[in-house]
Design an enzyme around this catalytic site. Structure first.
Site, short mmCIF file in Angstrom:
data_model
loop_
_atom_site.label_atom_id
_atom_site.label_comp_id
_atom_site.label_asym_id
_atom_site.label_seq_id
_atom_site.Cartn_x
_atom_site.Cartn_y
_atom_site.Cartn_z
N GLY A 8 -63.38 15.21 50.98
CA GLY A 8 -64.46 14.47 50.33
C GLY A 8 -64.01 13.93 48.99
O GLY A 8 -62.91 14.20 48.53
N LYS A 14 -66.84 19.85 47.72
CA LYS A 14 -65.94 20.27 48.79
C LYS A 14 -65.34 21.65 48.54
O LYS A 14 -65.25 22.47 49.46
CB LYS A 14 -64.86 19.22 49.08
CG LYS A 14 -63.94 18.90 47.95
CD LYS A 14 -63.08 17.68 48.28
CE LYS A 14 -62.30 17.25 47.07
NZ LYS A 14 -63.12 16.83 45.94
N SER A 15 -64.95 21.94 47.30
CA SER A 15 -64.40 23.27 47.01
C SER A 15 -65.47 24.35 47.18
O SER A 15 -65.19 25.42 47.73
CB SER A 15 -63.83 23.33 45.59
OG SER A 15 -62.68 22.52 45.49
N THR A 34 -53.03 25.11 44.15
CA THR A 34 -51.88 24.21 44.05
C THR A 34 -51.74 23.57 42.67
O THR A 34 -50.77 22.87 42.42
CB THR A 34 -51.97 23.10 45.11
OG1 THR A 34 -53.14 22.32 44.87
CG2 THR A 34 -51.99 23.68 46.51
N ALA A 35 -52.70 23.79 41.79
CA ALA A 35 -52.68 23.16 40.47
C ALA A 35 -51.63 23.78 39.57
O ALA A 35 -51.37 24.98 39.62
CB ALA A 35 -54.04 23.28 39.81
N HIS A 51 -63.44 26.58 38.60
CA HIS A 51 -63.10 27.06 39.94
C HIS A 51 -62.95 28.57 39.93
O HIS A 51 -63.46 29.26 40.82
CB HIS A 51 -61.81 26.39 40.44
CG HIS A 51 -62.01 25.02 41.00
ND1 HIS A 51 -61.94 24.76 42.33
CD2 HIS A 51 -62.30 23.84 40.39
CE1 HIS A 51 -62.16 23.48 42.55
NE2 HIS A 51 -62.38 22.89 41.38
#
EC number: 2.7.1.156
Length: 185
Positions: A8, A14-15, A34-35, A51
């Site tokens: 999205g 989405k997360s 992945t950040a 997050h």
């Protein structure tokens, strides 16, 4: 084994949807982030903190910004649920790879996903191709690589969700799959 793709636009939820799916799995969740943290980028640090604040304390978090993602997927315990957030950031981290190296990285990820031992794998991906064509070559390469990767993962996923406007749509039940013979473009 179940592969679920959640895609999205930015800030669509989405997360959060992927996190709710991981919670519902009732399995041990391993969050593969992945950040790459850049402490000089305050907005990015704030985004990452948002997050982190939503994740249950019981979830294991592993930071895997480069090809470590593939190794983490391959070595995941059988009884786990992997939550990978996000593919767009992973692609951006590998943007300097030439086309041949990128194809090898992408194929390695796809093969690893198809052979993973974990019971559930939930992947979060951004949709970047809905706007104007980027003016710069690196933007076009990013958009094309991410779009191709998302399509390829969608072809092997048991469920694909589009999250937009705060709603999750199950594209697997609502849509018709395209011919999944994909070239390497």
């Amino acid at each position: 084994m179940s592969i679920i793709l959640v895609t999205g636009p930015a800030r669509s939820g989405k997360s959060e949807w992927a996190e709710s799916l991981a919670t519902k799995s009732s399995k041990s969740v391993i969050y593969l982030a992945t950040a790459q943290v850049d402490s000089s980028d305050r907005e990015w640090v704030k985004r990452i903190a948002q997050h982190k604040s939503r994740r249950p304390q019981s979830w294991q978090t592993c930071e895997v910004p480069h090809l470590g993602l593939i190794e983490a997927i391959a070595n995941a315990p059988v009884s786990s649920c992997l939550l990978i957030d996000s593919l767009g950031t992973w692609v951006a981290n590998l943007l300097a790879e030439d086309d041949v190296s990128w194809q090898e990285s992408m194929q390695s990820l796809l093969l690893t996903l198809q052979q993973v031992q974990a019971q559930d794998v939930i992947l979060v991906a951004e949709e970047t191709g809905w706007g104007v064509v980027p003016a710069y070559p690196s933007g076009r390469v990013f958009r094309d690589r991410l779009g191709n990767l998302v399509r390829r993962i969608g072809a092997i996923a048991q469920a694909v969700y589009l999250v937009t406007g705060g709603y999750a749509l199950n594209l697997t039940s609502l849509g018709t799959p395209l011919n999944q013979r994909l070239n390497n473009s």
